[in-house]
Enzyme design. Sequence first.
Site, PDB file in Angstrom:
ATOM      1  N   LEU A   1       9.345  -8.392 -14.446  1.00 64.30           N
ATOM      2  CA  LEU A   1      10.787  -8.556 -14.631  1.00 64.30           C
ATOM      3  C   LEU A   1      11.372  -9.274 -13.422  1.00 64.30           C
ATOM      4  CD1 LEU A   1      13.042  -7.837 -16.670  1.00 64.30           C
ATOM      5  CD2 LEU A   1      13.510  -5.790 -15.305  1.00 64.30           C
ATOM      6  N   ASN A   2      12.076 -10.349 -13.688  1.00 62.94           N
ATOM      7  CA  ASN A   2      12.729 -11.087 -12.606  1.00 62.94           C
ATOM      8  C   ASN A   2      14.076 -10.447 -12.315  1.00 62.94           C
ATOM      9  OD1 ASN A   2      13.990 -12.821 -10.890  1.00 62.94           O
ATOM     10  ND2 ASN A   2      13.634 -14.668 -12.127  1.00 62.94           N
TER      11      ASN A   2
ATOM     12  N   GLN B   1       0.781  -1.246   0.000  1.00 59.69           N
ATOM     13  CA  GLN B   1       0.000   0.000   0.000  1.00 59.69           C
ATOM     14  C   GLN B   1       0.809   1.290   0.000  1.00 59.69           C
ATOM     15  OE1 GLN B   1      -3.240   2.473   2.677  1.00 59.69           O
ATOM     16  NE2 GLN B   1      -2.939   0.378   3.219  1.00 59.69           N
ATOM     17  N   SER B   2       1.833   1.367   0.855  1.00 58.76           N
ATOM     18  CA  SER B   2       2.474   2.679   1.041  1.00 58.76           C
ATOM     19  C   SER B   2       3.047   3.208  -0.280  1.00 58.76           C
ATOM     20  CB  SER B   2       3.577   2.593   2.102  1.00 58.76           C
ATOM     21  OG  SER B   2       4.620   1.750   1.658  1.00 58.76           O
TER      22      SER B   2
ATOM     23  N   GLY C   1      -7.790  20.195  21.336  1.00 58.78           N
ATOM     24  CA  GLY C   1      -7.221  21.405  20.745  1.00 58.78           C
ATOM     25  C   GLY C   1      -7.830  22.652  21.355  1.00 58.78           C
ATOM     26  N   GLY C   2      -7.730  23.746  20.622  1.00 58.66           N
ATOM     27  CA  GLY C   2      -8.201  25.030  21.133  1.00 58.66           C
ATOM     28  C   GLY C   2      -9.719  25.089  21.321  1.00 58.66           C
TER      29      GLY C   2
ATOM     30  N   ARG D   1      20.550  -5.539  -2.625  1.00 60.52           N
ATOM     31  CA  ARG D   1      20.850  -6.961  -2.852  1.00 60.52           C
ATOM     32  C   ARG D   1      20.590  -7.371  -4.302  1.00 60.52           C
ATOM     33  NH1 ARG D   1      18.543  -7.294   2.276  1.00 60.52           N
ATOM     34  NH2 ARG D   1      16.510  -7.998   1.531  1.00 60.52           N
TER      35      ARG D   1
ATOM     36  N   PHE E   1      10.480  -1.950  -0.743  1.00 61.41           N
ATOM     37  CA  PHE E   1      10.789  -3.306  -0.282  1.00 61.41           C
ATOM     38  C   PHE E   1      11.348  -3.237   1.133  1.00 61.41           C
ATOM     39  CE2 PHE E   1      11.561  -3.862  -4.967  1.00 61.41           C
ATOM     40  CZ  PHE E   1      10.412  -4.604  -5.179  1.00 61.41           C
TER      41      PHE E   1
ATOM     42  N   ALA F   1       8.121  -3.225   8.246  1.00 62.09           N
ATOM     43  CA  ALA F   1       7.008  -2.526   8.923  1.00 62.09           C
ATOM     44  C   ALA F   1       5.721  -2.643   8.131  1.00 62.09           C
ATOM     45  CB  ALA F   1       7.343  -1.057   9.104  1.00 62.09           C
ATOM     46  N   TYR F   2       4.632  -2.684   8.856  1.00 63.10           N
ATOM     47  CA  TYR F   2       3.291  -2.602   8.273  1.00 63.10           C
ATOM     48  C   TYR F   2       2.543  -1.450   8.944  1.00 63.10           C
ATOM     49  CZ  TYR F   2       3.711  -6.956   5.651  1.00 63.10           C
ATOM     50  OH  TYR F   2       4.087  -7.914   4.745  1.00 63.10           O
ATOM     51  N   GLU F   3       1.420  -1.115   8.331  1.00 66.20           N
ATOM     52  CA  GLU F   3       0.599   0.014   8.776  1.00 66.20           C
ATOM     53  C   GLU F   3       0.553   0.208  10.297  1.00 66.20           C
ATOM     54  OE1 GLU F   3      -1.468   2.432   7.180  1.00 66.20           O
ATOM     55  OE2 GLU F   3      -1.765   3.065   9.244  1.00 66.20           O
TER      56      GLU F   3
ATOM     57  N   LYS G   1      16.117 -11.130 -10.176  1.00 63.47           N
ATOM     58  CA  LYS G   1      17.155 -12.038  -9.687  1.00 63.47           C
ATOM     59  C   LYS G   1      17.812 -12.805 -10.837  1.00 63.47           C
ATOM     60  CE  LYS G   1      15.960 -12.078  -4.891  1.00 63.47           C
ATOM     61  NZ  LYS G   1      15.122 -12.605  -3.823  1.00 63.47           N
TER      62      LYS G   1
ATOM     63  N   ASP H   1       0.612   3.814   5.977  1.00 65.63           N
ATOM     64  CA  ASP H   1       0.863   3.451   4.584  1.00 65.63           C
ATOM     65  C   ASP H   1       0.569   4.615   3.640  1.00 65.63           C
ATOM     66  OD1 ASP H   1       1.828   0.901   4.932  1.00 65.63           O
ATOM     67  OD2 ASP H   1      -0.125  -0.046   4.815  1.00 65.63           O
TER      68      ASP H   1
HETATM   69  N1  CAO Z   1      12.208  -9.890  -9.095  1.00 67.68           N
HETATM   70  C1  CAO Z   1      12.802 -10.725  -8.225  1.00 67.68           C
HETATM   71  N2  CAO Z   1      12.734 -10.567  -6.872  1.00 67.68           N
HETATM   72  C2  CAO Z   1      12.007  -9.523  -6.442  1.00 67.68           C
HETATM   73  C3  CAO Z   1      11.365  -8.624  -7.303  1.00 67.68           C
HETATM   74  C4  CAO Z   1      11.489  -8.829  -8.676  1.00 67.68           C
HETATM   75  N3  CAO Z   1      10.916  -8.040  -9.554  1.00 67.68           N
HETATM   76  N4  CAO Z   1      10.741  -7.690  -6.551  1.00 67.68           N
HETATM   77  C5  CAO Z   1      10.990  -7.992  -5.273  1.00 67.68           C
HETATM   78  N5  CAO Z   1      11.749  -9.120  -5.204  1.00 67.68           N
HETATM   79  C6  CAO Z   1      12.267  -9.761  -4.012  1.00 67.68           C
HETATM   80  C7  CAO Z   1      13.271  -8.852  -3.363  1.00 67.68           C
HETATM   81  O1  CAO Z   1      14.523  -8.934  -3.988  1.00 67.68           O
HETATM   82  C8  CAO Z   1      13.266  -9.362  -1.954  1.00 67.68           C
HETATM   83  O2  CAO Z   1      14.050 -10.547  -1.877  1.00 67.68           O
HETATM   84  P1  CAO Z   1      15.303 -10.709  -0.852  1.00 67.68           P
HETATM   85  O3  CAO Z   1      14.752 -10.447   0.507  1.00 67.68           O
HETATM   86  O4  CAO Z   1      15.743 -12.116  -1.101  1.00 67.68           O
HETATM   87  O5  CAO Z   1      16.326  -9.706  -1.191  1.00 67.68           O
HETATM   88  C9  CAO Z   1      11.798  -9.746  -1.805  1.00 67.68           C
HETATM   89  O6  CAO Z   1      11.261  -9.940  -3.066  1.00 67.68           O
HETATM   90  C10 CAO Z   1      10.987  -8.598  -1.207  1.00 67.68           C
HETATM   91  O7  CAO Z   1      11.217  -8.600   0.087  1.00 67.68           O
HETATM   92  P2  CAO Z   1      10.366  -7.697   1.074  1.00 67.68           P
HETATM   93  O8  CAO Z   1      11.145  -7.685   2.328  1.00 67.68           O
HETATM   94  O9  CAO Z   1      10.056  -6.377   0.522  1.00 67.68           O
HETATM   95  O10 CAO Z   1       8.993  -8.496   1.131  1.00 67.68           O
HETATM   96  P3  CAO Z   1       8.212  -9.083   2.396  1.00 67.68           P
HETATM   97  O11 CAO Z   1       6.937  -9.576   1.826  1.00 67.68           O
HETATM   98  O12 CAO Z   1       9.016 -10.040   3.171  1.00 67.68           O
HETATM   99  O13 CAO Z   1       7.943  -7.811   3.306  1.00 67.68           O
HETATM  100  C11 CAO Z   1       7.126  -5.612   3.762  1.00 67.68           C
HETATM  101  C12 CAO Z   1       6.916  -6.918   3.004  1.00 67.68           C
HETATM  102  C13 CAO Z   1       6.002  -4.682   3.370  1.00 67.68           C
HETATM  103  C14 CAO Z   1       7.087  -5.887   5.265  1.00 67.68           C
HETATM  104  C15 CAO Z   1       8.490  -5.011   3.381  1.00 67.68           C
HETATM  105  O14 CAO Z   1       8.528  -4.854   1.993  1.00 67.68           O
HETATM  106  C16 CAO Z   1       8.775  -3.678   4.042  1.00 67.68           C
HETATM  107  O15 CAO Z   1       9.102  -3.597   5.230  1.00 67.68           O
HETATM  108  N6  CAO Z   1       8.711  -2.595   3.248  1.00 67.68           N
HETATM  109  C17 CAO Z   1       9.015  -1.261   3.694  1.00 67.68           C
HETATM  110  C18 CAO Z   1       7.927  -0.732   4.550  1.00 67.68           C
HETATM  111  C19 CAO Z   1       6.623  -0.683   3.826  1.00 67.68           C
HETATM  112  O16 CAO Z   1       6.453  -0.130   2.778  1.00 67.68           O
HETATM  113  N7  CAO Z   1       5.622  -1.248   4.460  1.00 67.68           N
HETATM  114  C20 CAO Z   1       4.278  -1.052   3.948  1.00 67.68           C
HETATM  115  C21 CAO Z   1       3.590  -2.306   3.923  1.00 67.68           C
HETATM  116  S1  CAO Z   1       1.925  -2.032   3.489  1.00 67.68           S
HETATM  117  O17 CAO Z   1       1.969  -0.881   2.431  1.00 67.68           O
END
Ligand code: CAO
Length: 407
Positions: A70-71, A16-17, A241-242, A102, A95, A135-137, A73, A166
């Site tokens: 797009l992959n 979402q964010s 507030g006021g 990475r 992410f 982090a999440y919301e 990795k 978010d």
């Molecule tokens: N091709 C290949 N791999 C991809 C990719 C792509 N196009 N896009 C993402 N990935 C991979 C990343 O490389 C990463 O892998 P590694 O950890 O092995 O390096 C993984 O997917 C994404 O990891 P993530 O940590 O973002 O995903 P998660 O589901 O474990 O966590 C979240 C989700 C939201 C907790 C985390 O992304 C986060 O903390 N984000 C920042 C805060 C944020 O925006 N939170 C809001 C959440 S709700 O809006």
Amino acid sequence: MKALEGVRVLDMTHVQSGPSATQLLAWLGADVVKLESTTGDITRQQLRDVPGVDSLYFTMLNCNKRSITLNMKSERGKEIFTELVKTADVLVENFGPGAVDRMGFTWERLQELNPRLVYASIKGFGPGRYRAFKAYEVIAQAMGGSMTTTGFEDGPPLATGAQIGDSGTGIHAVAGILAALYQRQTTNRGQRVQVAMQHAVLNLCRVKLRDQQRLAHGPLREYPNKTFNDEVPRSGNASGGGQPGWAVRCAPGGPNDYIYVIVQPVGWKPISEIIGRPELADDPEWATPEARLPKLDKMFQLIEEWTIRHDKWTVLDRLNAANVPCGPILSTKELIEDESLREEGMVVTVDHPERGEFFTVGSPLQLSDSPVDVRTSPLLGEHNQEIYGELGVSADELAELKTNGVI
Ligand code: CAO
């Protein structure tokens, strides 16, 4: 022409964010290309209401974008990404910490590839002790001052339905991105934009830190609480507030039959007349804000004795006719059906190729020279051919990339 016409955003956001930020950029006219893994943004499949069709979670946060897969990795994926970065003005991602590094794309590397690139990241936290945490919301609400100040004194901390962690952070990110694009006009250089969800929520809780410091000089008289210690207490529905405010009950007493009423100093006389207690307008016990301050609970009780006999729409009209600020609690059903929000373009109908029509919330940013035209979210990889074609990838190679799991 739209405000951000000609700005290309490479959108690596998910959930979402980040998507809330890039959707606003799209509505301002940017060409937002959402780059997804081959399985897509996880929200395409979360909270699905129609089997096999992109969820409302996805469709309501990704309008007006194009989608490519797009992959990142795969080696070929990294090569293609290198080319995409060169054509982008803005790269946005949210992410978990370190994910883009990475993938092999540090800020230094991205700058080498495109010195004019604005690179925006949303994370849960800043570079201090929480930097490596996801982090999440509601985590952001917990750690940014919202939960501690939301709820009633005798209850637990509460999460708010407004997605301040978010979407609230998304809006902050948009402000940073726009400023960076503006500065680029003079410097001809891009820059790094970093926004943390904890910081954004704290910014939105600024007035609560105002009150934290006021506590050093005694109790917060505008709060309904009777006792204070050394931290700002939860104060229910008090504005704190006021100008005092409270949610009072209306007829027929359903879960959303409430109206929030603010009593400005000039509002007391008309309110006392409307509630049938005109004698209180000049009664020294009630006439001034200072006299009312120690008994705000009683004041709102008097108001409620009148509101409980009328429905919230009647109360809205009666109080507004006397210039008393107030707001009925509108349910989600009432909001989605609200005629005036529809006329204002804040609740809009969108036609999705697989789901058909659905409602979404339009853009709260209304610019006279850049009207918003809300269009459907893209299907996964819908624009692969279009975007990769621009990079000179042939139809044959596209098919091969698909077979090899690169797109
Ligand atoms: N091709 C290949 N791999 C991809 C990719 C792509 N196009 N896009 C993402 N990935 C991979 C990343 O490389 C990463 O892998 P590694 O950890 O092995 O390096 C993984 O997917 C994404 O990891 P993530 O940590 O973002 O995903 P998660 O589901 O474990 O966590 C979240 C989700 C939201 C907790 C985390 O992304 C986060 O903390 N984000 C920042 C805060 C944020 O925006 N939170 C809001 C959440 S709700 O809006």
